[in-house]
Design a protein around this motif. Structure first.
Motif, PDB file in Angstrom:
ATOM      1  N   ARG A 233       9.048   8.632  -8.940  1.00 37.66           N
ATOM      2  CA  ARG A 233       9.933   7.770  -8.137  1.00 37.66           C
ATOM      3  C   ARG A 233      11.404   8.082  -8.423  1.00 37.66           C
TER       4      ARG A 233
ATOM      5  N   ARG B 175      14.976  14.670   0.235  1.00 36.17           N
ATOM      6  CA  ARG B 175      13.584  14.205   0.320  1.00 36.17           C
ATOM      7  C   ARG B 175      12.774  15.063   1.285  1.00 36.17           C
TER       8      ARG B 175
ATOM      9  N   MET C  96       5.157  14.095  -0.893  1.00 38.25           N
ATOM     10  CA  MET C  96       4.591  13.198  -1.904  1.00 38.25           C
ATOM     11  C   MET C  96       3.194  12.755  -1.485  1.00 38.25           C
TER      12      MET C  96
ATOM     13  N   ALA D 246      -1.523   6.220   1.003  1.00 37.69           N
ATOM     14  CA  ALA D 246      -0.406   5.659   1.787  1.00 37.69           C
ATOM     15  C   ALA D 246      -0.355   6.212   3.208  1.00 37.69           C
TER      16      ALA D 246
ATOM     17  N   LEU E  24      12.317  11.234  -6.479  1.00 38.19           N
ATOM     18  CA  LEU E  24      12.535  10.944  -5.056  1.00 38.19           C
ATOM     19  C   LEU E  24      13.690   9.967  -4.831  1.00 38.19           C
ATOM     20  N   ARG E  25      14.252   9.489  -5.894  1.00 36.52           N
ATOM     21  CA  ARG E  25      15.269   8.421  -5.906  1.00 36.52           C
ATOM     22  C   ARG E  25      14.777   7.170  -5.187  1.00 36.52           C
ATOM     23  N   LEU E  26      13.521   6.865  -5.392  1.00 37.11           N
ATOM     24  CA  LEU E  26      13.034   5.545  -4.989  1.00 37.11           C
ATOM     25  C   LEU E  26      13.451   4.545  -6.064  1.00 37.11           C
TER      26      LEU E  26
ATOM     27  N   ASP F 103       0.718  11.684  -7.181  1.00 41.98           N
ATOM     28  CA  ASP F 103       0.547  10.532  -8.069  1.00 41.98           C
ATOM     29  C   ASP F 103      -0.941  10.218  -8.173  1.00 41.98           C
TER      30      ASP F 103
ATOM     31  N   THR G  28       0.830  -1.212   0.000  1.00 44.41           N
ATOM     32  CA  THR G  28       0.000   0.000   0.000  1.00 44.41           C
ATOM     33  C   THR G  28       0.866   1.265   0.000  1.00 44.41           C
TER      34      THR G  28
ATOM     35  N   GLN H  99       3.042   2.359   1.931  1.00 43.25           N
ATOM     36  CA  GLN H  99       3.383   3.021   3.195  1.00 43.25           C
ATOM     37  C   GLN H  99       4.894   2.982   3.455  1.00 43.25           C
TER      38      GLN H  99
ATOM     39  N   ARG I  99      10.006   6.326   3.219  1.00 43.18           N
ATOM     40  CA  ARG I  99      11.254   6.714   2.552  1.00 43.18           C
ATOM     41  C   ARG I  99      11.163   8.141   2.017  1.00 43.18           C
ATOM     42  N   THR I 100      10.001   8.504   1.466  1.00 41.89           N
ATOM     43  CA  THR I 100       9.880   9.871   0.933  1.00 41.89           C
ATOM     44  C   THR I 100       9.940  10.907   2.053  1.00 41.89           C
TER      45      THR I 100
ATOM     46  N   HIS J 264      11.634  15.137  11.920  1.00 40.24           N
ATOM     47  CA  HIS J 264      12.654  16.058  11.414  1.00 40.24           C
ATOM     48  C   HIS J 264      12.728  17.403  12.126  1.00 40.24           C
TER      49      HIS J 264
ATOM     50  N   HIS K  55      23.715   8.861   0.586  1.00 43.67           N
ATOM     51  CA  HIS K  55      22.451   8.419   1.180  1.00 43.67           C
ATOM     52  C   HIS K  55      21.897   9.476   2.139  1.00 43.67           C
TER      53      HIS K  55
ATOM     54  N   LEU L 221      18.272  11.744   1.914  1.00 45.32           N
ATOM     55  CA  LEU L 221      17.264  11.946   2.959  1.00 45.32           C
ATOM     56  C   LEU L 221      16.992  13.437   3.144  1.00 45.32           C
TER      57      LEU L 221
ATOM     58  N   PHE M   8       0.603   9.966  -2.462  1.00 44.45           N
ATOM     59  CA  PHE M   8       0.539   8.715  -3.223  1.00 44.45           C
ATOM     60  C   PHE M   8      -0.869   8.464  -3.770  1.00 44.45           C
TER      61      PHE M   8
END
Lengths: 275, 253
Positions: free
Chosen positions: B58, B90, B95, B101, B61-63, B177, A131, A133, A138-139, B119, B83, B87, B97
């Motif tokens: 994606r 990002r 985002m 999500a 976002l570097r997914l 999205d 789903t 999540q 990560r985003t 954060h 890495h 972060l 979804f």
């Protein structure tokens, strides 16, 4: 299809299968490295850890107690049948105590907790994966391994030995009931017998009983295997709700096999180096 | 909250894709994609199913990792940074979804406040005030929804909570999205209005992936049409309707 073509197809399928397994093993150990790093570096998620300790430990307590209780009783019953022939029923406590603490307690607890908490881990993370999540985490700049896997891993390392101790004690108690109520032994005789076998089985570094090393060392390894394997299958879930079901099944089956296999090798190592 | 809207077209692109390629094995999904979006602009990426629209988000976002090309976020190439820097980049983006999500086990309050707890070092009171502010911004009554779980929300409400979560830490870049897929026409219009409001009031840079042409016409300052892994049209909605490219005409017909 010609014979040569069939042979080529068979070779290709075998090669793909072997490469697939090798890749999966590589990913599994890569995940282990990332989890270990997450266990010792910031950020930590103590709230998630407590929640997972509750899910793995407290919520599994009932089935572990039931498992220990009936295992102890059936051990006493079955061994009594054989031992009565030699007039050796006074040693029932030795048999129940040794079997429960060294093998059945750790292994059965691990299998029961895997069926309950391990399946839950794979399903929960798998559902989050399909789903989006996990992608959402990560985003938001959050590492899913730190947030989802590490707390489950640490919680399993802590709770599995504790649950095993409970299972051991309840199994010994179950054996006690049979010994007293069915075989006519005194509780004192039974408990002395249990104590004798656990205390007399040697020590590590002169002070630590070997049975304690077995009884608590194995569940720590089983806990690590359960959490890592369940999270591994959860995180690589694909294919919607059907994929979640598939991952859950794979997690339980693979963990069970790894628990039983690692139990054999750990027992072998203990016999070679400690006994 | 917002930067100076007057500077929109003078500033360098906030999100910039230069000759981006993506392939899975022999299958090329994207072939030489180049797009620029600035603050105060809304780019709608249009196209049929499976042409790689969501894949672009994606990559931003570097997914996913681009096979070749640059993906610049505020001038920094996200494909090459470390890495930790990924972060950090990002955090400059929010985002929304397709399926929202939202975290199933968390209430609306915990979902929306999640990025703030992760954060920022704001106090509980500051976070609570901010959560209420963004929920009001997306036209939800905080008192009615704060303690609800995602499963207790309607599709439109889930989308709005997802938008609230995406904007709560005030990112300058928002990615959507298919924000209106599966919604009724009235709720679709509500979400469109919200995207317009975000642009006008917060001056964000928005990239919206959709195949809803009517929705795109309402919210886009620019549209890009994808076909067979390539951008075959990039311009304003008006220019799109004037285009003589055969596939563009077929798509808008």
């Amino acid at each position: 299809m010609s014979e040569a073509s069939a042979r080529r197809t068979a070779f290709r399928l075998t090669r793909d299968a072997v490469l697939g397994v090798a890749l999966a093993v590589q990913e599994y150990f890569a995940l282990l490295v990332r989890v270990l790093r997450a266990c010792f570096t910031r950020p930590f998620y103590p709230g998630d850890l407590v929640q997972q300790m509750d899910t793995i430990g407290v919520a599994s307590l009932f089935i572990v107690v039931l498992t220990g209780f009936f295992t102890g009783m059936v051990l006493a019953l079955q061994s009594a049948v054989e031992m009565e022939q030699f007039g050796a029923t006074i040693y029932i406590g030795r048999l129940v105590g040794a079997s429960a603490v060294r093998e059945l307690g750790p292994v059965l607890t691990a299998l029961m907790v895997t069926g309950r908490a391990g399946a839950g881990m794979a399903a929960a993370i798998g559902a989050m994966k399909v789903t989006e999540q996990v992608d959402a985490l990560r985003t938001m700049g959050v590492d899913p391994v730190r947030k989802l896997v590490a707390p489950r891993f640490i919680a399993a390392l802590i709770m599995m030995p504790l649950l095993t101790v409970v299972a051991d004690l309840i199994a010994i108690f179950g054996g006690l009931l049979i010994a007293v109520l069915k075989l006519g032994l005194t509780a004192d005789l039974y408990m002395r017998s249990v104590y004798t076998t656990l205390a007399d089985n040697g020590f590590v570094f002169q002070y630590i009983p070997v049975d304690l090393v077995q009884g608590l060392g194995k569940p720590i390894v089983f806990g690590a295997i359960m959490a890592l394997t369940s999270c591994y299958y959860g995180i690589r879930t694909e294919g919607g709700t059907e994929g979640v079901g598939r991952s859950t099944t794979q997690a339980v089956v693979t963990t069970s096999i790894l628990v039983l296999a690692s139990d054999y090798f750990m027992t072998q190592l203990i016999i070679v180096f400690l006994l | 909250m917002a930067d100076d809207p007057e500077s929109t077209h003078l500033s360098p692109a906030t999100v910039s894709l230069h000759d981006v390629w993506l392939a899975f094995g022999d299958h090329e999904v994207l072939r030489g994609i180049s797009l620029d979006v600035r603050r105060g602009e809304t780019l709608c990426i249009l196209g049929g199913s499976g042409v790689g629209k969501s894949t672009i988000l994606r990559l931003i976002l570097r997914l996913l990792h681009a096979t070749a090309g640059d993906v610049l976020i505020e001038g920094r190439d996200i494909t090459t940074v470390s890495h930790d820097d990924v972060l950090e980049l990002r955090e400059r983006m929010g985002m929304v979804f397709q399926g929202s999500a939202l975290f199933d086990s968390l209430s609306v309050r915990d979902n929306v406040s999640f990025p703030l707890y992760e954060h920022t070092r704001q106090t509980e009171d500051e976070i609570d005030a901010r959560v209420r502010q963004v929920l009001s911004f997306v036209d939800l009554e905080p008192e009615d929804v704060l303690e609800l779980l995602p499963a207790e929300l309607s599709g439109g409400m889930r989308k709005r909570v997802a938008i609230a979560r995406a904007i709560v830490h005030e990112p300058p870049i928002l990615l959507f999205d298919e924000p209106t897929s599966g919604l009724d026409p009235i709720t679709t219009r509500t979400i469109d209005d919200l995207i317009l409001k975000l642009r006008h009031e917060l001056n964000v840079c928005s990239i919206v992936v959709t195949h809803d042409l009517a929705s795109a016409n309402r919210i886009a300052t620019e549209s890009a049409l994808l076909f067979d892994g390539e951008v075959i049209f990039n311009g304003t909605p008006e220019e799109m309707y004037a285009s003589e490219v055969e596939y563009v005409q077929a798509f808008i017909a």
